[in-house]
Motif scaffolding. Sequence first.
Motif, PDB file in Angstrom:
ATOM      1  N   ALA A  63      86.927  64.642  89.186  1.00 17.10           N
ATOM      2  CA  ALA A  63      86.391  65.799  88.475  1.00 17.10           C
ATOM      3  C   ALA A  63      85.554  66.697  89.385  1.00 17.10           C
ATOM      4  O   ALA A  63      85.008  67.695  88.925  1.00 17.10           O
ATOM      5  N   GLY A  64      85.446  66.336  90.646  1.00 18.56           N
ATOM      6  CA  GLY A  64      84.663  67.145  91.581  1.00 18.56           C
ATOM      7  C   GLY A  64      83.169  66.993  91.393  1.00 18.56           C
ATOM      8  O   GLY A  64      82.397  67.895  91.721  1.00 18.56           O
ATOM      9  N   LEU A  65      82.756  65.845  90.859  1.00 14.50           N
ATOM     10  CA  LEU A  65      81.340  65.597  90.591  1.00 14.50           C
ATOM     11  C   LEU A  65      80.804  64.532  91.547  1.00 14.50           C
ATOM     12  O   LEU A  65      81.165  63.358  91.418  1.00 14.50           O
ATOM     13  N   PRO A  66      79.962  64.914  92.491  1.00 10.84           N
ATOM     14  CA  PRO A  66      79.396  63.902  93.379  1.00 10.84           C
ATOM     15  C   PRO A  66      78.402  63.015  92.634  1.00 10.84           C
ATOM     16  O   PRO A  66      77.689  63.473  91.747  1.00 10.84           O
ATOM     17  N   VAL A  67      78.407  61.749  92.974  1.00 14.09           N
ATOM     18  CA  VAL A  67      77.467  60.802  92.373  1.00 14.09           C
ATOM     19  C   VAL A  67      76.159  60.889  93.139  1.00 14.09           C
ATOM     20  O   VAL A  67      76.135  60.927  94.363  1.00 14.09           O
ATOM     21  N   GLY A  68      75.066  60.928  92.413  1.00 11.42           N
ATOM     22  CA  GLY A  68      73.734  61.061  93.007  1.00 11.42           C
ATOM     23  C   GLY A  68      72.858  61.848  92.063  1.00 11.42           C
ATOM     24  O   GLY A  68      73.208  62.070  90.913  1.00 11.42           O
ATOM     25  N   THR A  69      71.706  62.281  92.536  1.00 13.34           N
ATOM     26  CA  THR A  69      70.757  62.937  91.642  1.00 13.34           C
ATOM     27  C   THR A  69      70.877  64.453  91.599  1.00 13.34           C
ATOM     28  O   THR A  69      70.247  65.093  90.767  1.00 13.34           O
ATOM     29  N   ALA A 136      73.625  53.616  66.176  1.00 13.80           N
ATOM     30  CA  ALA A 136      72.372  54.339  66.323  1.00 13.80           C
ATOM     31  C   ALA A 136      71.730  53.957  67.651  1.00 13.80           C
ATOM     32  O   ALA A 136      71.658  52.783  68.002  1.00 13.80           O
ATOM     33  N   VAL A 137      71.324  54.960  68.403  1.00 14.26           N
ATOM     34  CA  VAL A 137      70.635  54.742  69.677  1.00 14.26           C
ATOM     35  C   VAL A 137      69.254  55.364  69.545  1.00 14.26           C
ATOM     36  O   VAL A 137      69.133  56.568  69.321  1.00 14.26           O
ATOM     37  N   GLY A 138      68.231  54.560  69.666  1.00 13.71           N
ATOM     38  CA  GLY A 138      66.869  55.067  69.567  1.00 13.71           C
ATOM     39  C   GLY A 138      66.393  55.689  70.867  1.00 13.71           C
ATOM     40  O   GLY A 138      66.975  55.467  71.930  1.00 13.71           O
ATOM     41  N   GLU A 139      65.334  56.484  70.754  1.00 12.23           N
ATOM     42  CA  GLU A 139      64.777  57.141  71.943  1.00 12.23           C
ATOM     43  C   GLU A 139      64.369  56.135  73.012  1.00 12.23           C
ATOM     44  O   GLU A 139      64.605  56.358  74.196  1.00 12.23           O
ATOM     45  N   GLN A 140      63.745  55.045  72.611  1.00 16.47           N
ATOM     46  CA  GLN A 140      63.289  54.044  73.582  1.00 16.47           C
ATOM     47  C   GLN A 140      64.467  53.424  74.316  1.00 16.47           C
ATOM     48  O   GLN A 140      64.432  53.259  75.534  1.00 16.47           O
ATOM     49  N   SER A 141      65.514  53.088  73.608  1.00 20.56           N
ATOM     50  CA  SER A 141      66.708  52.511  74.222  1.00 20.56           C
ATOM     51  C   SER A 141      67.337  53.500  75.204  1.00 20.56           C
ATOM     52  O   SER A 141      67.750  53.127  76.312  1.00 20.56           O
ATOM     53  N   LEU A 142      67.391  54.770  74.800  1.00 23.15           N
ATOM     54  CA  LEU A 142      67.938  55.808  75.684  1.00 23.15           C
ATOM     55  C   LEU A 142      67.077  55.944  76.930  1.00 23.15           C
ATOM     56  O   LEU A 142      67.597  56.004  78.050  1.00 23.15           O
ATOM     57  N   ARG A 143      65.772  55.978  76.780  1.00 24.17           N
ATOM     58  CA  ARG A 143      64.866  56.103  77.936  1.00 24.17           C
ATOM     59  C   ARG A 143      65.037  54.929  78.900  1.00 24.17           C
ATOM     60  O   ARG A 143      64.984  55.101  80.113  1.00 24.17           O
ATOM     61  N   GLU A 144      65.241  53.736  78.344  1.00 25.26           N
ATOM     62  CA  GLU A 144      65.435  52.563  79.195  1.00 25.26           C
ATOM     63  C   GLU A 144      66.753  52.651  79.965  1.00 25.26           C
ATOM     64  O   GLU A 144      66.814  52.295  81.134  1.00 25.26           O
ATOM     65  N   TYR A 145      67.803  53.132  79.310  1.00 24.95           N
ATOM     66  CA  TYR A 145      69.097  53.250  79.987  1.00 24.95           C
ATOM     67  C   TYR A 145      69.086  54.369  81.027  1.00 24.95           C
ATOM     68  O   TYR A 145      69.571  54.206  82.134  1.00 24.95           O
ATOM     69  N   VAL A 146      68.557  55.528  80.654  1.00 26.40           N
ATOM     70  CA  VAL A 146      68.526  56.678  81.558  1.00 26.40           C
ATOM     71  C   VAL A 146      67.340  56.492  82.510  1.00 26.40           C
ATOM     72  O   VAL A 146      66.386  57.254  82.510  1.00 26.40           O
ATOM     73  N   SER A 147      67.465  55.467  83.328  1.00 25.16           N
ATOM     74  CA  SER A 147      66.429  55.104  84.294  1.00 25.16           C
ATOM     75  C   SER A 147      66.710  55.781  85.634  1.00 25.16           C
ATOM     76  O   SER A 147      67.746  56.425  85.822  1.00 25.16           O
ATOM     77  N   GLU A 148      65.797  55.609  86.551  1.00 24.19           N
ATOM     78  CA  GLU A 148      65.988  56.148  87.903  1.00 24.19           C
ATOM     79  C   GLU A 148      67.248  55.577  88.543  1.00 24.19           C
ATOM     80  O   GLU A 148      68.012  56.281  89.193  1.00 24.19           O
ATOM     81  N   GLU A 149      67.479  54.281  88.313  1.00 24.26           N
ATOM     82  CA  GLU A 149      68.666  53.626  88.875  1.00 24.26           C
ATOM     83  C   GLU A 149      69.948  54.218  88.296  1.00 24.26           C
ATOM     84  O   GLU A 149      70.887  54.530  89.021  1.00 24.26           O
ATOM     85  N   MET A 150      69.988  54.382  86.977  1.00 26.86           N
ATOM     86  CA  MET A 150      71.171  54.963  86.351  1.00 26.86           C
ATOM     87  C   MET A 150      71.383  56.398  86.820  1.00 26.86           C
ATOM     88  O   MET A 150      72.501  56.795  87.131  1.00 26.86           O
ATOM     89  N   MET A 151      70.298  57.166  86.874  1.00 32.29           N
ATOM     90  CA  MET A 151      70.407  58.566  87.290  1.00 32.29           C
ATOM     91  C   MET A 151      70.928  58.706  88.716  1.00 32.29           C
ATOM     92  O   MET A 151      71.717  59.589  89.009  1.00 32.29           O
ATOM     93  N   SER A 152      70.500  57.821  89.610  1.00 28.21           N
ATOM     94  CA  SER A 152      70.936  57.922  91.003  1.00 28.21           C
ATOM     95  C   SER A 152      72.381  57.472  91.192  1.00 28.21           C
ATOM     96  O   SER A 152      72.990  57.776  92.212  1.00 28.21           O
ATOM     97  N   SER A 153      72.943  56.783  90.195  1.00 28.16           N
ATOM     98  CA  SER A 153      74.330  56.341  90.307  1.00 28.16           C
ATOM     99  C   SER A 153      75.259  57.121  89.383  1.00 28.16           C
ATOM    100  O   SER A 153      76.427  56.764  89.224  1.00 28.16           O
ATOM    101  N   ALA A 154      74.753  58.181  88.781  1.00 28.36           N
ATOM    102  CA  ALA A 154      75.550  59.009  87.866  1.00 28.36           C
ATOM    103  C   ALA A 154      75.946  60.318  88.551  1.00 28.36           C
ATOM    104  O   ALA A 154      75.368  60.710  89.561  1.00 28.36           O
ATOM    105  N   ALA A 155      76.936  60.987  87.971  1.00 27.43           N
ATOM    106  CA  ALA A 155      77.295  62.342  88.397  1.00 27.43           C
ATOM    107  C   ALA A 155      76.614  63.305  87.430  1.00 27.43           C
ATOM    108  O   ALA A 155      76.551  63.041  86.224  1.00 27.43           O
ATOM    109  N   HIS A 156      76.079  64.403  87.952  1.00 30.12           N
ATOM    110  CA  HIS A 156      75.319  65.372  87.151  1.00 30.12           C
ATOM    111  C   HIS A 156      75.944  66.756  87.302  1.00 30.12           C
ATOM    112  O   HIS A 156      76.354  67.138  88.390  1.00 30.12           O
TER     113      HIS A 156
END
Length: 166
Positions: A63-69, A136-156
């Motif tokens: 998709a032309g999306l580099p992985v990283g922050t 249902a996904v709560g805010e706390q669960s989302l915050r835990e998943y969308v961590s620094e580690e997840m963000m650095s290994s995702a495409a944005h």
Amino acid sequence: MTSPQTAQGGTQQRDFGTLTVLGWAGEYGDGRDMAFLLVYSLGDGVGGREATVAAMHKLAQEAGLPVGTEAVDAAAAGRRFPVTLIVEGGQAALTMPKLTAQYPAPPEWVAAARGRGQVYFMLATTPWPQAPSGAAVGEQSLREYVSEEMMSSAAHCLLPVRTLAG
């Protein structure tokens, strides 16, 4: 931050497993709301977690999306960018190579998307089996998943909001 909402009925694909779309709206650094859209796998692909991670990396690359922050600005990349988003009638339709998904967008998400003219899209390579489609996904669960580690290994990517009219 508005409550996260997942799309009903994730897309099952052999290599990726079940892909799910999750959206929410929240403040983004300047006091204004941003609409966020996240695609992730449950990690239930044929080859297990490792194969799912590899498949998600490949999907990002195709998709032309580099992985990283760093976020790619699709508007600056031009009309030929392989990831598009149409927001119309309370629905968001995401299209990219090997994936088309619809997200039933709540009014606050649509308002944030239209207000900015763009959506912050993330393609996670880290599976999230605790958040199946439609659950249902709560805010706390989302915050835990969308961590620094997840963000650095995702495409944005910042995707321009398009409508059926143009």
